[in-house]
Design a protein around this motif. Structure first.
Motif, short mmCIF file in Angstrom:
data_model
loop_
_atom_site.label_atom_id
_atom_site.label_comp_id
_atom_site.label_asym_id
_atom_site.label_seq_id
_atom_site.Cartn_x
_atom_site.Cartn_y
_atom_site.Cartn_z
N UNK A 162 3.63 1.24 6.24
CA UNK A 162 2.93 0.02 5.84
C UNK A 162 2.92 -1.03 6.94
N UNK A 163 3.93 -1.01 7.82
CA UNK A 163 4.01 -2.01 8.88
C UNK A 163 2.82 -1.92 9.83
N UNK A 164 2.26 -0.72 9.99
CA UNK A 164 1.06 -0.56 10.81
C UNK A 164 -0.22 -0.64 10.01
N UNK A 165 -0.19 -0.15 8.77
CA UNK A 165 -1.41 -0.09 7.97
C UNK A 165 -1.88 -1.47 7.50
N UNK A 166 -0.97 -2.32 7.04
CA UNK A 166 -1.38 -3.60 6.45
C UNK A 166 -2.08 -4.51 7.47
N UNK A 167 -1.59 -4.63 8.70
CA UNK A 167 -2.34 -5.42 9.68
C UNK A 167 -3.73 -4.85 9.96
N UNK A 168 -3.86 -3.53 9.94
CA UNK A 168 -5.17 -2.91 10.15
C UNK A 168 -6.13 -3.28 9.01
N UNK A 169 -5.61 -3.30 7.80
CA UNK A 169 -6.44 -3.70 6.65
C UNK A 169 -6.90 -5.15 6.79
N UNK A 170 -5.99 -6.02 7.19
CA UNK A 170 -6.36 -7.43 7.39
C UNK A 170 -7.41 -7.57 8.50
N UNK A 171 -7.21 -6.84 9.59
CA UNK A 171 -8.15 -6.89 10.71
C UNK A 171 -9.53 -6.40 10.29
N UNK A 172 -9.57 -5.43 9.37
CA UNK A 172 -10.85 -4.89 8.88
C UNK A 172 -11.53 -5.82 7.88
N UNK A 173 -10.87 -6.91 7.51
CA UNK A 173 -11.48 -7.89 6.64
C UNK A 173 -11.13 -7.77 5.17
N UNK A 174 -10.12 -6.97 4.85
CA UNK A 174 -9.68 -6.86 3.46
C UNK A 174 -8.75 -8.03 3.12
N UNK A 176 -6.36 -9.89 -0.46
CA UNK A 176 -5.63 -9.53 -1.67
C UNK A 176 -4.78 -8.29 -1.51
N UNK A 177 -4.23 -8.10 -0.32
CA UNK A 177 -3.50 -6.87 -0.01
C UNK A 177 -2.13 -6.90 -0.67
N UNK A 178 -1.85 -5.86 -1.44
CA UNK A 178 -0.56 -5.70 -2.10
C UNK A 178 -0.03 -4.31 -1.78
N UNK A 179 1.27 -4.20 -1.56
CA UNK A 179 1.85 -2.89 -1.28
C UNK A 179 3.24 -2.79 -1.86
N UNK A 180 3.62 -1.57 -2.18
CA UNK A 180 4.99 -1.33 -2.64
C UNK A 180 5.37 0.12 -2.37
N UNK A 181 6.63 0.30 -2.06
CA UNK A 181 7.21 1.63 -1.97
C UNK A 181 7.88 1.94 -3.30
N UNK A 182 7.75 3.15 -3.76
CA UNK A 182 8.38 3.55 -5.02
C UNK A 182 8.88 4.98 -4.89
N UNK A 183 9.84 5.38 -5.70
CA UNK A 183 10.35 6.75 -5.63
C UNK A 183 9.24 7.76 -5.94
N UNK A 184 9.28 8.85 -5.21
CA UNK A 184 8.34 9.94 -5.45
C UNK A 184 9.02 11.01 -6.30
N UNK A 185 8.25 11.66 -7.16
CA UNK A 185 8.80 12.77 -7.95
C UNK A 185 9.23 13.93 -7.09
N UNK A 186 8.75 13.96 -5.86
CA UNK A 186 9.09 15.05 -4.94
C UNK A 186 10.31 14.72 -4.09
N UNK A 187 10.92 13.57 -4.34
CA UNK A 187 12.00 13.10 -3.48
C UNK A 187 11.42 12.19 -2.41
N UNK A 188 12.23 11.32 -1.86
CA UNK A 188 11.73 10.35 -0.90
C UNK A 188 10.94 9.26 -1.61
#
Length: 200
Positions: A162-174, A176-188
C-alpha cells in the motif's frame, strides 16, 4: 513449469492448471472484494485480471441486475472464464486485454475491481489513468491484493504494498482513498483498497 510466471500470466496446459488452483485459493478474497464493491442494480462494472473468472461469476450471482465486463491478458483464462459465466449469458462479457489499454470509451463504468492483479499492471501509472478514464465521475475502484501475490519480477507484493500503491492512486487523480490490511483465510494478510474518480 515456472509457477510464479504462470500465476502472473497463465499460458498453455500449465496455465490451465494454475487457473484451477487460483479458482480455489482466491475464492474467499474475491468474495471480500465483491462485498466491498457493493454493486447497485443497473450498474455496469469492469473486472481487470479476472483469471479463471471467479470474480465475474461471484459478482454475477450477487448482483443479477448488473452488467459485467472483464479483461485479462491470458487467452487461457479468458476461455476458462467464458465457460464459468456461460449461464449468465450476454450480461457477462470476458475478453482479452490489459489494464494499460482498455477497449472502452470514456466514462462507461460505475465501478472497476481487481483481485490480485493490480500488482501486475504495467506500467502502473498508465493503467490507473486508463481505469480513471473509463470510470464515470463518482465511480469507484476496489482492489484486493494478497501480501504474497506474485509480482512481475517473481517476488511478492509484500506487507507494505500500500505504501507504493496509494501515492500512485493519488497521482492518477483518485480521491476518497481508503485502505486496510486484514487477515486472509489462506494465512498472512490481504489489502483492500477503495478509491473514487471525483465527480467533477
Amino acid at each position: 513449469m515456472d509457477l510464479k510466471r504462470q500465476f502472473a500470466r497463465p499460458e498453455g496446459l500449465g496455465g490451465s492448471l494454475v487457473g484451477r488452483l487460483m479458482a480455489v485459493i482466491n475464492k474467499s478474497q474475491v468474495e471480500d472484494v465483491v462485498r466491498e464493491l457493493a454493486p447497485a442494480p443497473g450498474e455496469r462494472v469492469l473486472e481487470i485480471g479476472f483469471g479463471p473468472g471467479i470474480g465475474l461469476a461471484t459478482l454475477a450471482r450477487a448482483a443479477p441486475d448488473v452488467r459485467i465486463d472483464g479483461v485479462d491478458p491470458s487467452a487461457e483464462m479468458v476461455a476458462a472464464a467464458r465457460r464459468r459465466v456461460r449461464r449468465h449469458g450476454a450480461r457477462v462479457r470476458p475478453q482479452e486485454g490489459t489494464a494499460a489499454e482498455l477497449p472502452w470509451e470514456d466514462a462507461v463504468f460505475d465501478a472497476v475491481f481487481a483481485t490480485n492483479s493490480v500488482q501486475l499492471w504495467q506500467p502502473l501509472a498508465a493503467s490507473l489513468a486508463e481505469v480513471r478514464r473509463v470510470l464515470r465521475p463518482g465511480g469507484r475502484l476496489v482492489l484486493g491484493v494478497l501480501e504474497r501475490a506474485v509480482t512481475p519480477d517473481g517476488g511478492s507484493a509484500g506487507p507494505y504494498f500500500d505504501a507504493g500503491l496509494l501515492p500512485e492512486l493519488r497521482e492518477a487523480g483518485f480521491t476518497g482513498i481508503e485502505s486496510r490490511w486484514q487477515p486472509s483465510n489462506l494465512g498472512g494478510t490481504e489489502l483492500l483498497v477503495r478509491a473514487v474518480r471525483p465527480a467533477s
